[in-house]
Design an enzyme around this catalytic site. Sequence first.
Site, PDB file in Angstrom:
ATOM      1  N   GLY A 131       0.800  -1.222   0.000  1.00 48.70           N
ATOM      2  CA  GLY A 131       0.000   0.000   0.000  1.00 48.70           C
ATOM      3  C   GLY A 131       0.830   1.267   0.000  1.00 48.70           C
ATOM      4  N   ASN A 132       1.842   1.341   0.880  1.00 49.16           N
ATOM      5  CA  ASN A 132       2.724   2.507   0.861  1.00 49.16           C
ATOM      6  C   ASN A 132       3.515   2.551  -0.438  1.00 49.16           C
ATOM      7  OD1 ASN A 132       2.136   3.639   3.450  1.00 49.16           O
ATOM      8  ND2 ASN A 132       3.314   1.994   4.393  1.00 49.16           N
ATOM      9  N   ASN A 191      -2.906  -9.314  -0.109  1.00 48.09           N
ATOM     10  CA  ASN A 191      -1.860 -10.003   0.647  1.00 48.09           C
ATOM     11  C   ASN A 191      -2.414 -10.301   2.042  1.00 48.09           C
ATOM     12  OD1 ASN A 191      -1.907  -7.368   1.570  1.00 48.09           O
ATOM     13  ND2 ASN A 191       0.282  -7.035   1.443  1.00 48.09           N
ATOM     14  N   GLU A 225       5.965  -6.836   9.047  1.00 52.48           N
ATOM     15  CA  GLU A 225       5.653  -7.157   7.651  1.00 52.48           C
ATOM     16  C   GLU A 225       6.334  -8.444   7.209  1.00 52.48           C
ATOM     17  OE1 GLU A 225       5.101  -4.352   4.513  1.00 52.48           O
ATOM     18  OE2 GLU A 225       5.670  -2.691   5.822  1.00 52.48           O
ATOM     19  N   ARG A 226       5.570  -9.258   6.523  1.00 51.50           N
ATOM     20  CA  ARG A 226       6.099 -10.480   5.933  1.00 51.50           C
ATOM     21  C   ARG A 226       7.221 -10.134   4.948  1.00 51.50           C
ATOM     22  NH1 ARG A 226       2.439 -13.649   1.560  1.00 51.50           N
ATOM     23  NH2 ARG A 226       2.545 -11.532   0.765  1.00 51.50           N
ATOM     24  N   CYS A 276       2.651   0.368   7.087  1.00 54.15           N
ATOM     25  CA  CYS A 276       2.187  -0.649   6.144  1.00 54.15           C
ATOM     26  C   CYS A 276       0.802  -0.239   5.663  1.00 54.15           C
ATOM     27  CB  CYS A 276       2.150  -2.025   6.802  1.00 54.15           C
ATOM     28  SG  CYS A 276       1.497  -3.333   5.731  1.00 54.15           S
TER      29      CYS A 276
END
Length: 281
Positions: free
Chosen positions: A77-78, A163, A214-215, A223
């Site tokens: 998203g970012n 995701n 975050e993965r 995120c």
Amino acid sequence: MTIKFTKYHGLGNDFILIDNRHQSEPILTNKQAIELCDRHFGIGADGIIFALPTKVKGADYTMRIFNSDGSEPEMCGNGIRCLAKFIADLDSHKKTEYRIHTLGGLMIPKLQPDGKVKVDMGTPKLLASQIPTTLATGDSKVVEKPLEIEGKVWPVTCVSMGNPHCITFVEDVASIPLETLGPKFEHHSVFPERTNTEFIQVIKPDYLKMLVWERGAGATLACGTGACAVVVAGVLTGKCDRLVTVELPGGLLAIEWSISDQKVYMSGPAEKVFVGEWLLH
């Protein structure tokens, strides 16, 4: 061989942007991405984003992203806000709206007069099979299901924004040992494709405080897909409104889960940091 790049960040979630429009596959390998993202021996970033041409009808470009560990997520998203600003700088047409094909679906970022970017993030996926997770049967939602981590049971809600995200609401995010807990959530066996994890403190129904693991990138300052997933989870559990300000370590995002079209909209900044060239070893 040198690679030209531009560094951007969205609330401190930072990326190396590469103009890859001359060919349909990323010009760097996953191993090279790890080298460039290294904060001591490389440029330093949470990930590398490639602006590619697209064969998808109705899309202007394709977005691919490699995380700092070399893995490839479906969306960011970012990152897509940064990509929109990057493309606008490259694009002679100077459009203010783009249709970007991602592995997580079609996303539509719009450049706003105030310098921020608003993104139509699409409709969240809520079924266990779509996330994916084995916390519930495939055609069921995962809302406040118990997940045991090191002897403690966490009530978690799972959402996919293209995701996977695992969200748990806590009393105080400052008390969360993120570096310890984050990897245990990410690699838990109930998430066959691993997961992003968000720890959320409800300040008010329209204001949430968020900590994220975050993965593929670990602890980050922000995120975007996570903030979207968090608001969806908050609505599903009755903990927040549909229009919410989400406070992340890097700053604020405005998130709306629209009741009219069920899409999630994200608004936030994307800032250019510097441009440069990297000599490939």
